[in-house]
Write a protein that holds these residues in place. Structure first.
Motif, PDB file in Angstrom:
ATOM      1  N   ASP A 119       1.417  -1.695  -0.328  1.00  0.00           N
ATOM      2  CA  ASP A 119       0.061   0.474  -0.039  1.00  0.00           C
ATOM      3  C   ASP A 119       1.351   1.412   0.378  1.00  0.00           C
ATOM      4  O   ASP A 119       1.885   1.010   0.347  1.00  0.00           O
ATOM      5  CB  ASP A 119      -0.848   0.129   0.737  1.00  0.00           C
ATOM      6  N   SER A 120       0.104   2.068  -0.195  1.00  0.00           N
ATOM      7  CA  SER A 120       0.804   3.617  -0.027  1.00  0.00           C
ATOM      8  C   SER A 120      -0.289   4.433  -0.277  1.00  0.00           C
ATOM      9  O   SER A 120      -1.225   4.880  -0.331  1.00  0.00           O
ATOM     10  CB  SER A 120       2.110   3.702  -1.382  1.00  0.00           C
ATOM     11  N   CYS A 121       0.169   5.361   1.079  1.00  0.00           N
ATOM     12  CA  CYS A 121      -1.098   6.314   1.257  1.00  0.00           C
ATOM     13  C   CYS A 121       0.054   7.871   1.988  1.00  0.00           C
ATOM     14  O   CYS A 121       1.194   7.749   1.710  1.00  0.00           O
ATOM     15  CB  CYS A 121      -1.705   5.930   2.360  1.00  0.00           C
ATOM     16  N   GLU A 122      -0.936   8.879   1.258  1.00  0.00           N
ATOM     17  CA  GLU A 122      -0.489  10.458   2.060  1.00  0.00           C
ATOM     18  C   GLU A 122      -0.944  11.062   3.126  1.00  0.00           C
ATOM     19  O   GLU A 122      -2.562  10.972   2.885  1.00  0.00           O
ATOM     20  CB  GLU A 122      -0.490  11.467   0.836  1.00  0.00           C
ATOM     21  N   TRP A 123       0.149  12.515   3.315  1.00  0.00           N
ATOM     22  CA  TRP A 123      -1.003  12.094   4.562  1.00  0.00           C
ATOM     23  C   TRP A 123      -0.333  14.122   5.374  1.00  0.00           C
ATOM     24  O   TRP A 123       0.904  14.243   4.400  1.00  0.00           O
ATOM     25  CB  TRP A 123      -0.346  11.808   6.302  1.00  0.00           C
ATOM     26  N   LEU A 124      -0.830  14.786   5.731  1.00  0.00           N
ATOM     27  CA  LEU A 124      -0.782  16.220   6.467  1.00  0.00           C
ATOM     28  C   LEU A 124      -0.134  15.451   7.951  1.00  0.00           C
ATOM     29  O   LEU A 124      -1.203  15.153   8.710  1.00  0.00           O
ATOM     30  CB  LEU A 124      -1.580  17.057   6.748  1.00  0.00           C
TER      31      LEU A 124
END
Length: 257
Positions: A119-124
């Motif tokens: 998986d790959s995910c983006e966040w602040l």
């Protein structure tokens, strides 16, 4: 005094009871005995309480225990158990994250008897360095759950080595790089990842999982050419490594060769 009066006094019975120092001693003795009795009751109650606390509630050790203890690998893994982006990272108390991607890149696939979860995910993220300005975080991982040869750790290690060779290729200026000292294996790159943007990238391996943590922080508010201090970025990466270590050690099933 006549003889009758003397005889009468001799026949008077002696006074009963204790008098003088004997009476005082008796009173003192009774009081002391009573005090020791009360003290004994208190000690007895405290001893019972301590004994109960140390041995646990009666029957507690007969209660059903979890099948798997925390930190012990599971016997098997169901689809979705190792969904770090949707389940594990977002619920971790060590970090403050707000997801910004679509959340549809998770996959759990079997190809030629080899099972992988990635998986790959983006966040602040809110950092300890500056709570007012949030950093951009990209977290990606790939875990080898089953491989035909059986040595899934070796497969993951080869992929870690290959990815390490590409680490930092997208930086415009590298200030520091090398071994990070996290997890079982880890390498990092720190510097200016884009013009005016401080960057820290960590590649790590835990068991048969390889994962990358990439953080970007705007440097425009700093002096020209200055970067967010590396220890601050390293500290945030360490939090994510601790979460990852727990999850991969727990959810990757069985023992490694």
């Amino acid at each position: 005094m006549d003889t009758k009066e003397a005889d009468s006094k001799r026949k008077e019975p002696a006074k009963k009871g204790l008098h003088g120092w004997k009476a005082a001693l008796a009173v003192f003795g009774c009081g002391t005995l009573a005090a020791f009795s009360v003290f004994g009751v208190i000690v007895g109650v405290l001893s019972l309480f301590i004994s109960t606390a140390s041995s646990g509630i009666p029957g507690a050790d007969q209660q059903e225990r979890p099948v798997e203890m925390i930190g012990e690998p599971q016997a098997s893994i169901e689809p979705g158990d190792l969904d770090l982006c949707s389940r594990n990272l977002v619920s971790a108390s060590q970090v403050q994250l707000e997801r910004t991607d679509s959340g549809d890149s998770y996959s759990d696939s079997v190809n030629e008897d080899e099972r992988r979860i990635k998986d790959s995910c983006e966040w602040l993220m809110v950092s300890d360095y500056s709570g007012a300005e949030r950093w951009n975080l990209t977290y990606s991982y790939e875990a080898v759950i089953k491989t035909p040869g059986g040595d899934r750790v070796n497969v993951a290690s080869q992929e870690f080595d290959a990815a390490s060779g590409e680490l930092g290729s997208d930086f415009v200026r590298i200030e520091d790089q090398g071994e990070a000292g996290f997890a079982e294996r880890s390498n990092f790159v720190y510097g200016e990842i884009e013009p005016g943007v401080s960057g820290y990238v960590l590649l790590a391996q835990t068991r048969s999982a390889v994962y990358e943590i990439q953080m970007k922080a705007n440097s425009d508010s700093l002096e020209e050419g200055a970067l967010v201090p590396m220890p601050s970025m390293r500290r945030e990466a360490e939090k994510l490594v601790r979460i990852s270590d727990v999850e991969f050690n727990l959810w990757i099933p069985g023992k490694d060769n």
